[in-house]
Each structure stands twice: as structure tokens, then as C-alpha cells.
Design a protein around this motif. Structure first.
Motif, PDB file in Angstrom:
ATOM      1  N   PHE A  20       0.808  -1.221   0.000  1.00  0.00           N
ATOM      2  CA  PHE A  20       0.000   0.000   0.000  1.00  0.00           C
ATOM      3  C   PHE A  20       0.843   1.273   0.000  1.00  0.00           C
ATOM      4  CE2 PHE A  20      -3.421  -2.905   1.407  1.00  0.00           C
ATOM      5  CZ  PHE A  20      -4.312  -2.609   0.397  1.00  0.00           C
ATOM      6  N   THR A  21       2.116   1.161   0.374  1.00  0.00           N
ATOM      7  CA  THR A  21       3.014   2.311   0.268  1.00  0.00           C
ATOM      8  C   THR A  21       3.845   2.253  -1.009  1.00  0.00           C
ATOM      9  OG1 THR A  21       4.700   1.203   1.613  1.00  0.00           O
ATOM     10  CG2 THR A  21       3.145   2.667   2.764  1.00  0.00           C
ATOM     11  N   ALA A  22       3.569   1.243  -1.858  1.00  0.00           N
ATOM     12  CA  ALA A  22       4.267   1.048  -3.137  1.00  0.00           C
ATOM     13  C   ALA A  22       5.778   0.994  -2.952  1.00  0.00           C
ATOM     14  CB  ALA A  22       3.881   2.124  -4.141  1.00  0.00           C
ATOM     15  N   ASP A  23       6.215   0.294  -1.916  1.00  0.00           N
ATOM     16  CA  ASP A  23       7.636   0.192  -1.581  1.00  0.00           C
ATOM     17  C   ASP A  23       8.204  -1.110  -2.145  1.00  0.00           C
ATOM     18  OD1 ASP A  23      10.162   0.165  -0.473  1.00  0.00           O
ATOM     19  OD2 ASP A  23       9.485   0.704   1.557  1.00  0.00           O
ATOM     20  N   ALA A  24       8.669  -1.060  -3.378  1.00  0.00           N
ATOM     21  CA  ALA A  24       9.207  -2.246  -4.045  1.00  0.00           C
ATOM     22  C   ALA A  24      10.442  -2.779  -3.326  1.00  0.00           C
ATOM     23  CB  ALA A  24       9.535  -1.935  -5.503  1.00  0.00           C
ATOM     24  N   ASN A  25      11.261  -1.898  -2.781  1.00  0.00           N
ATOM     25  CA  ASN A  25      12.463  -2.364  -2.071  1.00  0.00           C
ATOM     26  C   ASN A  25      12.093  -3.150  -0.821  1.00  0.00           C
ATOM     27  OD1 ASN A  25      14.375  -1.387  -3.894  1.00  0.00           O
ATOM     28  ND2 ASN A  25      14.352   0.641  -2.954  1.00  0.00           N
ATOM     29  N   ALA A  26      11.105  -2.692  -0.080  1.00  0.00           N
ATOM     30  CA  ALA A  26      10.661  -3.434   1.103  1.00  0.00           C
ATOM     31  C   ALA A  26      10.114  -4.796   0.693  1.00  0.00           C
ATOM     32  CB  ALA A  26       9.612  -2.635   1.868  1.00  0.00           C
ATOM     33  N   LEU A  27       9.379  -4.852  -0.411  1.00  0.00           N
ATOM     34  CA  LEU A  27       8.862  -6.133  -0.884  1.00  0.00           C
ATOM     35  C   LEU A  27       9.994  -7.051  -1.320  1.00  0.00           C
ATOM     36  CD1 LEU A  27       5.723  -4.798  -2.740  1.00  0.00           C
ATOM     37  CD2 LEU A  27       5.720  -6.380  -0.800  1.00  0.00           C
ATOM     38  N   ARG A  28      11.011  -6.505  -1.969  1.00  0.00           N
ATOM     39  CA  ARG A  28      12.175  -7.330  -2.346  1.00  0.00           C
ATOM     40  C   ARG A  28      12.855  -7.888  -1.099  1.00  0.00           C
ATOM     41  NH1 ARG A  28      12.895  -2.965  -6.143  1.00  0.00           N
ATOM     42  NH2 ARG A  28      12.386  -3.690  -8.233  1.00  0.00           N
ATOM     43  N   ASN A  29      12.953  -7.073  -0.042  1.00  0.00           N
ATOM     44  CA  ASN A  29      13.535  -7.554   1.208  1.00  0.00           C
ATOM     45  C   ASN A  29      12.693  -8.669   1.815  1.00  0.00           C
ATOM     46  OD1 ASN A  29      15.687  -5.769   1.055  1.00  0.00           O
ATOM     47  ND2 ASN A  29      14.684  -4.215   2.303  1.00  0.00           N
ATOM     48  N   LEU A  30      11.378  -8.545   1.699  1.00  0.00           N
ATOM     49  CA  LEU A  30      10.498  -9.585   2.211  1.00  0.00           C
ATOM     50  C   LEU A  30      10.607 -10.866   1.383  1.00  0.00           C
ATOM     51  CD1 LEU A  30       7.394  -7.417   3.108  1.00  0.00           C
ATOM     52  CD2 LEU A  30       8.962  -8.553   4.703  1.00  0.00           C
ATOM     53  N   VAL A  31      10.848 -10.736   0.080  1.00  0.00           N
ATOM     54  CA  VAL A  31      11.111 -11.917  -0.746  1.00  0.00           C
ATOM     55  C   VAL A  31      12.348 -12.630  -0.200  1.00  0.00           C
ATOM     56  CG1 VAL A  31      11.881 -12.711  -3.021  1.00  0.00           C
ATOM     57  CG2 VAL A  31      10.008 -11.076  -2.852  1.00  0.00           C
ATOM     58  N   GLY A  32      13.382 -11.845   0.090  1.00  0.00           N
ATOM     59  CA  GLY A  32      14.603 -12.434   0.661  1.00  0.00           C
ATOM     60  C   GLY A  32      14.348 -13.099   1.994  1.00  0.00           C
ATOM     61  N   ALA A  33      13.521 -12.483   2.814  1.00  0.00           N
ATOM     62  CA  ALA A  33      13.210 -13.057   4.123  1.00  0.00           C
ATOM     63  C   ALA A  33      12.452 -14.374   3.980  1.00  0.00           C
ATOM     64  CB  ALA A  33      12.400 -12.068   4.956  1.00  0.00           C
ATOM     65  N   THR A  34      11.521 -14.433   3.034  1.00  0.00           N
ATOM     66  CA  THR A  34      10.774 -15.681   2.847  1.00  0.00           C
ATOM     67  C   THR A  34      11.675 -16.767   2.267  1.00  0.00           C
ATOM     68  OG1 THR A  34       9.924 -14.968   0.692  1.00  0.00           O
ATOM     69  CG2 THR A  34       8.529 -14.552   2.617  1.00  0.00           C
ATOM     70  N   GLN A  35      12.595 -16.402   1.388  1.00  0.00           N
ATOM     71  CA  GLN A  35      13.538 -17.380   0.844  1.00  0.00           C
ATOM     72  C   GLN A  35      14.452 -17.896   1.950  1.00  0.00           C
ATOM     73  OE1 GLN A  35      15.189 -14.985  -2.325  1.00  0.00           O
ATOM     74  NE2 GLN A  35      13.958 -16.040  -3.857  1.00  0.00           N
ATOM     75  N   ASN A  36      14.862 -16.992   2.842  1.00  0.00           N
ATOM     76  CA  ASN A  36      15.707 -17.363   3.969  1.00  0.00           C
ATOM     77  C   ASN A  36      14.966 -18.340   4.874  1.00  0.00           C
ATOM     78  OD1 ASN A  36      17.974 -17.269   5.647  1.00  0.00           O
ATOM     79  ND2 ASN A  36      17.140 -15.572   6.835  1.00  0.00           N
ATOM     80  N   SER A  37      13.707 -18.078   5.121  1.00  0.00           N
ATOM     81  CA  SER A  37      12.882 -18.941   5.955  1.00  0.00           C
ATOM     82  C   SER A  37      12.742 -20.326   5.334  1.00  0.00           C
ATOM     83  CB  SER A  37      11.515 -18.299   6.161  1.00  0.00           C
ATOM     84  OG  SER A  37      10.667 -19.144   6.869  1.00  0.00           O
ATOM     85  N   LEU A  38      12.525 -20.365   4.014  1.00  0.00           N
ATOM     86  CA  LEU A  38      12.413 -21.650   3.323  1.00  0.00           C
ATOM     87  C   LEU A  38      13.738 -22.415   3.349  1.00  0.00           C
ATOM     88  CD1 LEU A  38      10.210 -20.600   0.291  1.00  0.00           C
ATOM     89  CD2 LEU A  38       9.588 -22.249   2.071  1.00  0.00           C
ATOM     90  N   ALA A  39      14.846 -21.694   3.232  1.00  0.00           N
ATOM     91  CA  ALA A  39      16.162 -22.328   3.243  1.00  0.00           C
ATOM     92  C   ALA A  39      16.471 -22.953   4.604  1.00  0.00           C
ATOM     93  CB  ALA A  39      17.241 -21.313   2.872  1.00  0.00           C
TER      94      ALA A  39
END
Length: 143
Positions: A20-39
């Protein structure tokens, strides 16, 4: 830099806030966090669903910004949700979100016509794809 691990209960709120804040960088960081969690071995259906959810929201933000990487995010969404569905065949939310990812991807990427019925019903409309269809089935090039 390694992405920090996020409490799963907090993850959805962070995804929505970044969207909702259109923060693509924050979403990219969250992608990394979810990948880290899966790893780290948290590879259940919910973990894959959350990865798909963040990819979907990233794709939406990138699409709104006319970023050429939006289709990649939607493709990653489809893949992650496919893994969630493989882990739990009755995960209705995963099916629904995957359908939304496919729909968004279809709007952004050109799709080739490969339906033989379409080629018969709309002669001359399918261009190269209709010419290639008989070749795929018979192994011969259409003339």
C-alpha cells in the motif's frame, strides 16, 4: 547482506504495508526473508504461500511502476504457490492467489495461439502459431 527472519504472524502485515506504500524495495527484502525462511527448513504449505503472496504484491507494485521485472515476480508467484499446492492439495487460498498471478502474467506477456480449434475457427488470425500447430502434432511443417 542477509535478509532478517520475520515472524510469520507479522509477515502478512509487512507485505500489505509495503504494497500500500508502493515500496518495491521493502517487498524485495520480504522476498529475501521468505527465501531465507524456506532455506532454514520452514518449507510447509504456508511458507510457500507467503512467498507467493509477497511475489504477487511485488509484481503489482512493479507493474504500476511500469517496471519490466513485473512478469518475473508473477512467474515466481505461480511457482511458489505451485509448491504450496503440492504440499497441501486442499489449500484453497493458494489456488485462488495462483489464479490471480496467472491472470496478471497473462496481461503482461504475449501468449501464442496454440489451440487447433481456434486456428480452424479463425483462419488467418493466428499467424505463425497456427502454422506451427500442425507441425507440433505431426512433426511436419505446415504449408
Amino acid at each position: 547482506m542477509q535478509a532478517q527472519e520475520i515472524d510469520p504472524a507479522d509477515l502478512e502485515g509487512r507485505i500489505e504495508y509495503a504494497y500500500f506504500t508502493a515500496d518495491a524495495n521493502a517487498l524485495r527484502n520480504l522476498v529475501g526473508a521468505t527465501q531465507n525462511s524456506l532455506a532454514k527448513g520452514s518449507g510447509g504449505a504456508l511458507a510457500h504461500y507467503q512467498r507467493g503472496q509477497v511475489q504477487y504484491r511485488l509484481g503489482q507494485v512493479l507493474e504500476a511502476q511500469h517496471d519490466a521485472k513485473a512478469p518475473e515476480a508473477f512467474s515466481a508467484c505461480v511457482d511458489a504457490l505451485g509448491k504450496a499446492i503440492d504440499a497441501d492439495k486442499q489449500f484453497a487460498e493458494a489456488y485462488a492467489l495462483q489464479a490471480a498471478c496467472y491472470a496478471s502474467l497473462a496481461e503482461l506477456k504475449a501468449w501464442k495461439v496454440v489451440d487447433a480449434a481456434y486456428c480452424r475457427l479463425a483462419p488467418g488470425q493466428g499467424t505463425e502459431a497456427c502454422a506451427e500447430e500442425p507441425a507440433r502434432r505431426t512433426g511436419r511443417r505446415a504449408e
